[in-house]
Scaffold this active site. Structure first.
Site, PDB file in Angstrom:
ATOM      1  N   ARG A  72      36.930  34.708  27.490  1.00 38.03           N
ATOM      2  CA  ARG A  72      38.316  35.134  27.726  1.00 38.03           C
ATOM      3  C   ARG A  72      39.131  34.123  26.931  1.00 38.03           C
ATOM      4  NH1 ARG A  72      37.813  39.333  31.104  1.00 38.03           N
ATOM      5  NH2 ARG A  72      36.329  39.165  32.816  1.00 38.03           N
ATOM      6  N   ASP A 103      39.637  46.650  29.122  1.00 33.62           N
ATOM      7  CA  ASP A 103      41.047  46.937  28.839  1.00 33.62           C
ATOM      8  C   ASP A 103      41.788  45.738  28.244  1.00 33.62           C
ATOM      9  OD1 ASP A 103      40.873  45.608  31.264  1.00 33.62           O
ATOM     10  OD2 ASP A 103      42.585  46.644  32.150  1.00 33.62           O
ATOM     11  N   THR A 126      32.876  47.837  30.309  1.00 33.29           N
ATOM     12  CA  THR A 126      33.313  47.004  31.428  1.00 33.29           C
ATOM     13  C   THR A 126      32.771  47.616  32.712  1.00 33.29           C
ATOM     14  OG1 THR A 126      35.195  46.454  32.862  1.00 33.29           O
ATOM     15  CG2 THR A 126      35.561  48.225  31.315  1.00 33.29           C
ATOM     16  N   ASP A 128      34.258  47.626  35.378  1.00 34.99           N
ATOM     17  CA  ASP A 128      35.401  48.118  36.170  1.00 34.99           C
ATOM     18  C   ASP A 128      35.695  49.608  35.965  1.00 34.99           C
ATOM     19  OD1 ASP A 128      35.627  45.473  36.873  1.00 34.99           O
ATOM     20  OD2 ASP A 128      37.290  45.061  35.511  1.00 34.99           O
ATOM     21  N   ASP A 130      37.840  51.055  34.081  1.00 35.02           N
ATOM     22  CA  ASP A 130      39.284  51.265  34.248  1.00 35.02           C
ATOM     23  C   ASP A 130      40.016  51.506  32.926  1.00 35.02           C
ATOM     24  OD1 ASP A 130      38.840  48.741  33.269  1.00 35.02           O
ATOM     25  OD2 ASP A 130      40.151  47.706  34.669  1.00 35.02           O
ATOM     26  N   ARG A 172      38.540  44.261  39.584  1.00 41.58           N
ATOM     27  CA  ARG A 172      39.855  43.686  39.266  1.00 41.58           C
ATOM     28  C   ARG A 172      40.959  44.375  40.067  1.00 41.58           C
ATOM     29  NH1 ARG A 172      41.052  40.027  35.261  1.00 41.58           N
ATOM     30  NH2 ARG A 172      39.126  40.306  34.132  1.00 41.58           N
TER      31      ARG A 172
END
Ligand code: F6P
Length: 333
Positions: A72, A103, A126, A128, A130, A172
């Site tokens: 990150r 994302d 990912t 997630d 999302d 998340r």
């Protein structure tokens, strides 16, 4: 020879390696060289890459994590970082940059697209799930299966001790992972950040379960739901049941990708390389109604993926097994 840059960015997701392998081999077949930048955006800022060849990506399709490493990267959020990355792309004469990530990585890619002429293509990866523009992301299915296996074990203790477990899963700020896992484990209640917690309803469900002879329960909560601690105390106070909290954590991100995550990786890679060969729009690959699609990078970044309340509703129905009533009353069957 034209060159493609490949980078994995943000949280690792099982199936990223399968995507690296597929992109490299398909790009090679199209006559591209492939530069694998390391540690996510950091590699673009520091110009750190290794050349990937069809042979060098052998033996990784089944591995979790990413052989290119990831990070990150805060520096990439600055103008200076973006400009440095754009410079790296120019210096290495990169025709297309393929970003495998979530994302946050796509938002970074979109910011970078304003500083460079290099085409940018996203491969959604990912746990997630999302990302706007795709029904599924690489790694999601693996994370669901991992979590389901773990919660099945937790249920053994829940049943043996007649306890209620609140199990927190990742995701998340979104509830896609929690909703799917919750439905698959037969959770009595699923908590997602998109829906406000109704403590009274949860307590009523628990009491009804007890009346039916059900003495244990699983509540699957997305990490984005912040009031689970309070809920735990309320359930204990109102029902007298023993409640325990368990966070699944990073086990959900690791492990060998499922066949489905690998398959998606291969299909997204095929689309990404096809788009690179065309060399035009900044896009992401997606899957909609079983078809591999192309969505504009900008659109994917600007729009929010709609949530799927039907999974939570179905799980509730299956756990409660009551008759649907016209006046919304809960009649026990
Ligand atoms: O985006 C994937 C994810 O695992 C989320 O579910 C979670 O909130 C986050 O990453 C954790 O991030 P980090 O790796 O920075 O701890």
């Amino acid at each position: 020879m034209k060159a493609i840059a490949l980078v994995t960015s943000g949280g690792d997701a099982p199936g990223m390696n399968a995507a690296i392998r597929a992109v490299t081999r398909l790009a090679y077949a199209e006559g591209f060289q492939v530069y694998g930048f390391e540690k996510g955006w950091e590699g673009l800022i520091t110009n750190t890459f290794r050349k990937l060849t069809p042979r060098s990506v052998g033996g990784i399709i089944h591995l979790g994590g990413t052989i290119l490493y990831t990070s990150r990267c805060d520096a990439f959020k600055t103008e200076e970082g973006l400009e440095k990355a754009a410079q790296t792309l120019a210096e290495n004469k990169i025709a297309s940059l393929i970003v495998i990530g979530g994302d946050g990585s796509f938002r970074g890619a979109y910011a970078l697209s304003k500083k460079t002429d290099t085409q940018i293509i996203g491969i959604p990866a990912t746990i997630d799930n999302d990302i706007f523009g795709t029904e599924e992301t690489i790694g999601f299915d693996t994370a669901v299966n991992t979590a389901v296996a773990e919660i099945d074990k937790i249920r053994d203790t829940a049943v043996s001790h007649e306890r209620i477990f609140i199990v927190e899963v990742m995701g998340r700020t979104r509830g896609f992972l929690a909703a799917t896992i919750g439905l698959a484990v037969g959770a009595e209640t699923i908590l997602v950040p998109e829906v406000k917690i109704n403590e009274a309803e949860i307590v009523r469900t628990m009491k009804e379960n007890t009346a039916k002879g059900k003495r244990s329960g699983i509540i699957v909560a997305a990490e984005g739901v912040k009031s689970t601690n309070k809920l735990m105390k309320t359930i204990e106070k109102e029902t007298g049941a023993e409640v325990r909290f368990s966070t699944l954590g990073y086990v959900q991100r690791g492990g060998n990708p499922t066949a489905r995550s690998r398959l998606l990786a291969c299909l997204f890679a095929e689309k990404a390389v096809e788009l690179a060969a065309l060399g035009k729009e900044n896009s992401i690959a997606g899957i909609q109604d079983g078809r591999i699609t192309q969505v504009k990078l900008e659109e994917s970044c600007r729009k929010e993926k709609p949530s799927s309340p039907q999974l939570v509703a179905l799980a509730k129905m299956l756990a409660a097994y009551y008759r649907r009533q016209p006046k919304n009353t809960l009649a026990m069957s």
